[in-house]
Scaffold this active site. Structure first.
Site, mmCIF file in Angstrom:
data_model
loop_
_atom_site.group_PDB
_atom_site.id
_atom_site.type_symbol
_atom_site.label_atom_id
_atom_site.label_comp_id
_atom_site.label_asym_id
_atom_site.label_seq_id
_atom_site.Cartn_x
_atom_site.Cartn_y
_atom_site.Cartn_z
ATOM 1 N N ARG A 46 0.837 -1.204 0.000
ATOM 2 C CA ARG A 46 0.000 0.000 0.000
ATOM 3 C C ARG A 46 0.869 1.249 0.000
ATOM 4 O O ARG A 46 0.539 2.248 -0.631
ATOM 5 C CB ARG A 46 -0.944 -0.001 1.216
ATOM 6 C CG ARG A 46 -1.728 1.293 1.367
ATOM 7 C CD ARG A 46 -2.880 1.177 2.362
ATOM 8 N NE ARG A 46 -2.508 0.528 3.594
ATOM 9 C CZ ARG A 46 -1.826 1.102 4.609
ATOM 10 N NH1 ARG A 46 -1.433 2.370 4.500
ATOM 11 N NH2 ARG A 46 -1.559 0.424 5.692
ATOM 12 N N TYR A 98 -17.255 15.971 -16.239
ATOM 13 C CA TYR A 98 -17.609 14.560 -16.062
ATOM 14 C C TYR A 98 -18.588 14.391 -14.902
ATOM 15 O O TYR A 98 -18.386 14.935 -13.808
ATOM 16 C CB TYR A 98 -16.339 13.748 -15.832
ATOM 17 C CG TYR A 98 -16.562 12.339 -15.382
ATOM 18 C CD1 TYR A 98 -17.434 11.489 -16.073
ATOM 19 C CD2 TYR A 98 -15.916 11.836 -14.259
ATOM 20 C CE1 TYR A 98 -17.652 10.189 -15.644
ATOM 21 C CE2 TYR A 98 -16.109 10.535 -13.835
ATOM 22 C CZ TYR A 98 -16.983 9.726 -14.528
ATOM 23 O OH TYR A 98 -17.193 8.442 -14.098
ATOM 24 N N ASP A 170 -7.911 18.385 -15.281
ATOM 25 C CA ASP A 170 -8.238 17.031 -15.725
ATOM 26 C C ASP A 170 -7.881 16.951 -17.204
ATOM 27 O O ASP A 170 -8.544 17.539 -18.054
ATOM 28 C CB ASP A 170 -9.728 16.761 -15.507
ATOM 29 C CG ASP A 170 -10.141 15.346 -15.910
ATOM 30 O OD1 ASP A 170 -9.423 14.715 -16.707
ATOM 31 O OD2 ASP A 170 -11.204 14.886 -15.450
ATOM 32 N N LYS A 195 -8.400 5.457 -19.342
ATOM 33 C CA LYS A 195 -8.744 5.864 -20.701
ATOM 34 C C LYS A 195 -7.531 5.754 -21.631
ATOM 35 O O LYS A 195 -7.049 4.672 -21.900
ATOM 36 C CB LYS A 195 -9.336 7.272 -20.673
ATOM 37 C CG LYS A 195 -10.413 7.489 -19.598
ATOM 38 C CD LYS A 195 -11.545 6.493 -19.636
ATOM 39 C CE LYS A 195 -12.762 6.884 -18.801
ATOM 40 N NZ LYS A 195 -12.571 6.888 -17.352
#
Length: 379
Positions: A46, A98, A170, A195
């Site tokens: 982690r 978005y 973004d 993406k």
């Protein structure tokens, strides 16, 4: 080093133990220590994993930044950025963005005392007017999802610096191949690496890139403490996807241009939203800050009925009706009921996002096949 060469080699070095040219998948949750806190740089996955480290270096290099961080999704990356704020802080964000980002802002973080002010960021005056002494962040998408609106990143950087606020961009729709916001003054760049960076519709991931070590340290602490990290196999998939980013983006852009021009000339199509048209409102800014115009676009038919849109959405044979974007295959999407369903209808309509709007992510198939598919679906 030229951009295309950098994309192929970003973050990756031969494995020192074997000479493997591709970063190994270190599928381990923990690492043996010779004594408490004496280890080879990793103790628990982690906090850090060698495969993720290579990917985070690649993220930084792609955006010409010093630091990169990988998260389990784009929304997780966005959430980490918002954890830099405190109650009473204000965020200026784009009206057209978005739906998942809007949902995170409006239905989760607003309950913790963060105020979100939504404006049309394509007009610098709107943002300047919205600034207050409590403004701590400007959140910009450019091009926006799904109306492809363009915001001047350099102008936003000047405003944010003057206000003492962070500028977060973004950059998912453009990808680092077409646009580099850090070079234009942004403080943090966010990507849904699901993406274009991954590029093959087989992984969920988010990315943050920055130049400030102070920001990196704060965001790394958030990443480690909140635990929204990707696994090593996902990191490997995105590392592999990045190696073909440049050739994929070239084809996305070539196909996008052809499909956008076809739709604009179609007698049944009313509007096409694509930032590469010279008569598009944001064209000059897009031309200034982007290297090309990409394969994302949205369109509306002259017949504005839902029935007409559904005929197209269900009628394509090569282009798949699905969420997401940026993969090698072409996708069609209905924002009002899919990606932006969380935005109240009144707000969607006020922002120009109609019930019949359709969004296209143009892939790397043969452009003539895609055009023929749209032609038979539109009729």
């Amino acid at each position: 080093m030229n951009r295309d060469t950098k994309i192929i080699h970003a973050g990756v070095e031969p494995d020192p133990s074997t000479g493997a040219i591709m970063t190994p998948i270190f599928q381990s949750s923990t690492f043996v220590q010779s004594a408490p806190n004496e280890h080879k740089g990793y103790d628990y996955s982690r906090a850090g994993n060698p495969t993720r480290t290579a990917l985070e270096k690649a993220f930084a290099e792609l955006e010409n930044g010093k630091y990169g961080l990988a998260f389990s999704s784009g929304v997780a990356a966005t959430d980490a950025v918002l954890r830099l704020l405190k109650p009473g802080d204000e965020v200026i964000a784009a009206k057209d963005m978005y739906g998942g980002t809007y949902r995170l802002f409006a239905t989760l973080w607003a309950d913790f005392g963060i105020k979100f002010i939504y404006v049309d960021t394509t007009d610098v005056a709107n943002v300047e007017k919205a600034l207050t002494p409590n403004t701590r962040m400007l959140w910009v998408e450019t091009p926006t999802n799904p109306l492809m609106k363009i915001t001047d990143i350099e102008a936003m950087a000047a405003l944010s610096q003057k206000a003492g606020a962070l500028l977060v961009v973004d950059n998912t729709f453009a990808s680092p191949y077409l646009q580099n916001p850090l070079d234009l003054g942004a403080d943090i760049v966010m990507h849904s690496a699901t993406k274009y960076l991954g590029g093959h519709s087989d992984v969920i991931m988010g990315a943050l890139m920055m130049n400030s070590q102070e920001l990196r340290d704060k965001l790394y602490y958030i990443q480690k403490s909140s635990g929204a990290v990707p696994g090593p196999f996902d990191c490997f998939l995105v590392l592999r996807g990045i190696k073909t980013l440049h050739v994929r983006m070239q084809r996305h852009c070539e196909n996008g241009r052809k499909v956008a021009q076809f739709l604009k000339a179609h007698p049944k199509v009313k509007n096409v939203y694509w930032c590469g048209f010279e008569d598009s409102p944001g064209y000059q800014i897009a031309r200034k800050q982007m290297r090309d115009f990409g394969g994302m676009m949205s369109f509306e038919l002259k017949d504005a009925s839902i029935e007409a849109a559904l005929k197209v959405l269900k009628g394509t044979k090569i282009i798949a009706l699905a969420e997401s974007l940026g993969g090698v295959e072409s996708l069609i999407n209905h924002p009002a009921s899919m990606t932006h369903a969380s935005v109240p209808r009144e707000e969607r309509l006020a922002n120009g996002l109609s019930d019949s709007l359709m969004r296209l992510s143009i892939g790397i198939e043969d452009a003539e096949d895609l055009i023929a598919d749209l032609q038979q679906a539109i009729g």
